[in-house]
Design an enzyme around this catalytic site. Structure first.
Site, PDB file in Angstrom:
ATOM      1  N   CYS A 188      -0.797   2.798  -5.719  1.00 51.61           N
ATOM      2  CA  CYS A 188      -0.924   2.172  -6.972  1.00 51.61           C
ATOM      3  C   CYS A 188      -0.624   0.641  -7.111  1.00 51.61           C
ATOM      4  CB  CYS A 188      -0.029   2.767  -8.015  1.00 51.61           C
ATOM      5  SG  CYS A 188       1.970   2.568  -7.430  1.00 51.61           S
ATOM      6  N   CYS A 190       7.274   7.575  -2.120  1.00 52.22           N
ATOM      7  CA  CYS A 190       7.615   7.326  -3.296  1.00 52.22           C
ATOM      8  C   CYS A 190       8.204   8.491  -4.219  1.00 52.22           C
ATOM      9  CB  CYS A 190       6.482   6.790  -4.173  1.00 52.22           C
ATOM     10  SG  CYS A 190       6.675   6.570  -6.042  1.00 52.22           S
ATOM     11  N   GLY A 243       1.591   7.833 -17.987  1.00 51.36           N
ATOM     12  CA  GLY A 243       0.695   7.338 -18.712  1.00 51.36           C
ATOM     13  C   GLY A 243      -0.532   7.742 -18.754  1.00 51.36           C
TER      14      GLY A 243
END
Length: 402
Positions: free
Chosen positions: A213, A113, A22
């Site tokens: 995040c 991640c 995004g």
């Protein structure tokens, strides 16, 4: 004849899955490849409760970002899917992050991640979709290794040293590199934003996402206390010479290298030089105790050529112990106890839990050879910290300019 992704196929016959967060970077990657005629599919991962973060500037993989990725996909005319990886992200990244902090370490969840979610689970999904490659918006380069066997690819620093993200990708494997592509490796951020405007993307001026995040406002302690409410223990703040200087309400509120906000009155500038999780102690000392001359590594991932022989001649390399620093000269030695990195010039800001990334040299476009998690560090002064242990390791990491 190879296409721009180094595959012997026409772009229209090459399926590419793009990991779309995004943000500007991954959106431009999707638009670039679609314009070149590739068969592009966009995938966005929902990684955590986006309801809490939907209005927070700088969040990634959450509510607003999912909407932005969907709008970009519609704009450039590609299919787009959202996959719910929230539970897997929590188990593999957030829970480990909390446990690591409680152990007095300074973890880097972005590495985990990439290792546990994006370049494993997402790569499997790309294969299931019949993709030839998985492309991301990371600022790093992947290209064939000169003289290596056919298909072997290496990972290299990005052209823009200020945007280079190789520090977070050292855990990528050789097998993954054969499928991964990073189209932004030769661009800088200004060029990327210009392309976003050229493609007519509404997110051209969108703020960059935060490194972590899932931590709102950078308050790590809030997340850890919520996940482990009974694990945070008060204890003593102890000078390296043994004096008890005060008390604290949990080591998770401190970072090795911290100077301000210690809550103690002293006539000398003191820094956090070690977090003693076993005894719930914060060890403080003078600045020179932060100097580190060597570090031992755990979970070494090697994507270079041949590793140095065990107990043999050390390999001359360059290492990075923090993402904001440039690689510095070092030596990699393989010992019976595991990999050890020796630093000719002592480094400040080195702590267990952080990553040590190994490069071929200090050159701006040098190859990444691998890296590992810093297990322990050796003080350049060889001063024993306040601990009965005999290893005398003094972890250190700076959270401000020292």
């Amino acid at each position: 004849m190879l296409n721009s992704l180094d595959l012997p196929k026409e772009p229209r016959d090459t399926r590419v899955v793009v990991a779309m967060s995004g943000g500007v970077d991954s959106s431009v990657v999707a638009a670039m490849l679609a314009r070149e005629g590739y068969d592009v599919i966009g995938i966005t991962l929902q990684l955590y409760d986006h309801g809490e973060a939907i209005h927070r500037k700088g969040a990634c993989c959450a509510g607003q970002d999912i909407h932005d990725a969907r709008r970009v996909a519609e704009r450039i005319g590609i299919p787009h899917y959202v996959l719910d990886y929230e539970s897997r992200f929590r188990d593999a990244v957030i829970e480990r992050f909390a446990d690591s902090y409680l152990n007095g370490e300074t973890p880097i969840p972005c590495v985990e991640c990439n290792r546990s979610i994006k370049f494993t689970e997402l790569l499997d999904t790309a294969r299931d979709l019949g993709a030839d490659v998985l492309a991301t918006g990371h600022y790093v380069a992947s290209r064939p290794v000169p003289g290596a066997q056919q298909g072997a690819r290496g990972l290299y620093r990005a052209a823009d040293p200020d945007r280079d993200q190789s520090y977070f990708l050292y855990a990528t494997t050789a097998e993954q590199l054969s499928i991964l592509r990073f189209p932004l490796g030769d661009l800088n951020k200004t060029q990327t934003r210009a392309l976003a405007r050229e493609f007519g993307l509404d997110i051209a001026d969108k703020h960059d996402s935060q490194d972590i995040c899932f931590v709102p406002n950078g308050r790590y302690a809030d997340i850890i206390e919520r996940l482990r409410p009974k694990a945070v223990q008060p204890g003593d703040i102890v000078h390296a010479d043994g004096r008890v200087m005060g008390q604290h309400n949990g080591i998770i509120h401190f970072t090795v290298g911290q100077r301000k906000g210690l809550g103690i009155a002293t006539g000398e500038p003191l820094y956090v030089v070690r977090l003693d999780a076993d005894n719930a102690r914060v060890i403080v000392g003078p600045r020179d105790m932060l100097a580190t001359s060597a570090m031992s590594l755990a979970d070494l991932n090697w994507i270079g050529d041949e590793m140095p022989d065990a107990n043999g001649t050390p390999l001359e390399v360059a290492v990075r112990v923090r993402s904001t620093r440039q690689p510095h000269p070092a030596f990699l030695r393989i010992t019976a106890d595991g990999p050890v990195v020796e630093l000719p010039v002592a480094e400040l800001g080195v702590a267990p839990g952080q990553a040590c990334v190994i490069y071929e040299s200090t050159d701006i476009r040098s190859r990444i050879l691998g890296g590992g998690t810093i297990r322990a560090t050796t003080s350049a002064l060889r001063q024993a910290a306040v601990s009965p242990r005999k290893d005398c390791f003094t972890p250190a990491i700076a959270t401000e300019t020292l």
